[in-house]
Design a protein around this motif. Sequence first.
Motif, PDB file in Angstrom:
ATOM      1  N   TYR A  92      26.825  11.929   1.482  1.00  0.00           N
ATOM      2  CA  TYR A  92      27.093  11.855   2.916  1.00  0.00           C
ATOM      3  C   TYR A  92      27.244  13.273   3.482  1.00  0.00           C
ATOM      4  O   TYR A  92      27.489  14.234   2.737  1.00  0.00           O
ATOM      5  N   THR A  96      30.750  12.328   8.274  1.00  0.00           N
ATOM      6  CA  THR A  96      30.806  10.887   8.005  1.00  0.00           C
ATOM      7  C   THR A  96      32.036  10.546   7.164  1.00  0.00           C
ATOM      8  O   THR A  96      32.747   9.572   7.435  1.00  0.00           O
ATOM      9  N   VAL A  97      32.298  11.367   6.143  1.00  0.00           N
ATOM     10  CA  VAL A  97      33.468  11.151   5.292  1.00  0.00           C
ATOM     11  C   VAL A  97      34.742  11.296   6.114  1.00  0.00           C
ATOM     12  O   VAL A  97      35.654  10.467   6.028  1.00  0.00           O
ATOM     13  N   ALA A 112      31.898  14.227  -0.155  1.00  0.00           N
ATOM     14  CA  ALA A 112      30.657  14.030   0.601  1.00  0.00           C
ATOM     15  C   ALA A 112      29.448  14.326  -0.286  1.00  0.00           C
ATOM     16  O   ALA A 112      28.445  13.595  -0.261  1.00  0.00           O
ATOM     17  N   LEU A 172      28.980  11.448  -2.800  1.00  0.00           N
ATOM     18  CA  LEU A 172      28.529  10.203  -2.178  1.00  0.00           C
ATOM     19  C   LEU A 172      27.191  10.338  -1.463  1.00  0.00           C
ATOM     20  O   LEU A 172      26.583   9.337  -1.077  1.00  0.00           O
ATOM     21  N   VAL A 213      34.956   5.559   0.018  1.00  0.00           N
ATOM     22  CA  VAL A 213      35.052   6.956   0.460  1.00  0.00           C
ATOM     23  C   VAL A 213      36.463   7.486   0.233  1.00  0.00           C
ATOM     24  O   VAL A 213      36.653   8.597  -0.279  1.00  0.00           O
ATOM     25  N   GLN A 270      29.704  15.738   5.699  1.00  0.00           N
ATOM     26  CA  GLN A 270      31.161  15.790   5.754  1.00  0.00           C
ATOM     27  C   GLN A 270      31.731  15.029   6.936  1.00  0.00           C
ATOM     28  O   GLN A 270      32.797  14.406   6.843  1.00  0.00           O
ATOM     29  N   LYS A 276      35.339   8.261   8.309  1.00  0.00           N
ATOM     30  CA  LYS A 276      35.809   7.069   7.595  1.00  0.00           C
ATOM     31  C   LYS A 276      37.285   7.197   7.204  1.00  0.00           C
ATOM     32  O   LYS A 276      38.039   6.217   7.258  1.00  0.00           O
ATOM     33  N   GLN A 300      33.252   0.080   2.197  1.00  0.00           N
ATOM     34  CA  GLN A 300      32.719   1.442   2.105  1.00  0.00           C
ATOM     35  C   GLN A 300      33.782   2.469   2.463  1.00  0.00           C
ATOM     36  O   GLN A 300      33.814   3.560   1.884  1.00  0.00           O
ATOM     37  N   ASP A 301      34.656   2.126   3.412  1.00  0.00           N
ATOM     38  CA  ASP A 301      35.753   3.038   3.761  1.00  0.00           C
ATOM     39  C   ASP A 301      36.653   3.275   2.543  1.00  0.00           C
ATOM     40  O   ASP A 301      37.092   4.397   2.285  1.00  0.00           O
TER      41      ASP A 301
END
Length: 304
Positions: free
Chosen positions: A27, A31-32, A22, A25, A8, A29, A35, A4-5
């Motif tokens: 998500y 979280t992005v 983000a 995906l 991203v 920001q 990662k 997943q990393d």
Amino acid sequence: MDIQDLIVFKTVAKQGSISRAAQELGYVQSTVTSKIQRLESHFKTPLFYRHRHGVTLTLSGKQLVNYAERILNLVHEAEKVVTDSDVPRGSITIGSMETTAAVRLPDALSVFHSRYPEVDLLLATGPTEELVRKVLHYELDGAFVAGPIRHPDLAQQAIIEEELVLISPRSTDTVSTDEDRYAYSSLEKNTLLVFKQGCSYRKKLEQWLHAENIMPHKIMEFGSLEAIIGCVHAGLGVSLLPKSVIQRITAPKTLVCHAIPIEYGKVTTCFVYRKEMVLTKAVEKLIDTVKMVLENDSASTLKQ
């Protein structure tokens, strides 16, 4: 580092922006950002330059993009191979030149869909260079392009040979020819109607005109086959297209087809894919179906 990393990271690299990545995906920001920071910590080097317009890959980031594409494709391929069965199913994404998609593929895709209803097929159109790039970057499982394609990472299968012809409106004497020299001197007074750069037919046309020392009056780019044919019919200019296109999607009385030198007038449509990619049953059956339908079409044409 996990898969997943890398997804991203690849999305941020593609978008050039953490906020846009983000959004794509789904998500937040933070979280992005987290990662990306985890990847940078893992590799102990910055992967992006941050600036007010977004982000730009560092040298290390550019190197990682290539590996991320390969890793993600291997994971995707492993899933397809492990779950593959004798009955074609699942999703495939195929590319095609617009002319091939408009004339050669419809009947074949209809047969394919009726025979293999469990396959979800997504068809993307574009010029040859763009489609080849997408195959190389694992964005397409394969593509129908003008060949031959010479690239160390690509394999190809010949599908059908096309005859290219110069088309002009029948209502006017747009093109004058000398059969011995293929001298289309009046092309210098005409506008060439072509697809955008990267189109193999446009490249053939430009090579031919260069060899004849012909400088066209003007070049106009179009985004669709229908627009080019419509504008030729209206007398706006001339174009170079497969003869099969003119025979299939327009009345013969509206346009005139002019033969061009054989070294520029023949092109083979090929299906290209990455050499290391294992073709799934769905892709194999698609290729077989297209070949079968086109062979039957050719046989029917010869009998007429």
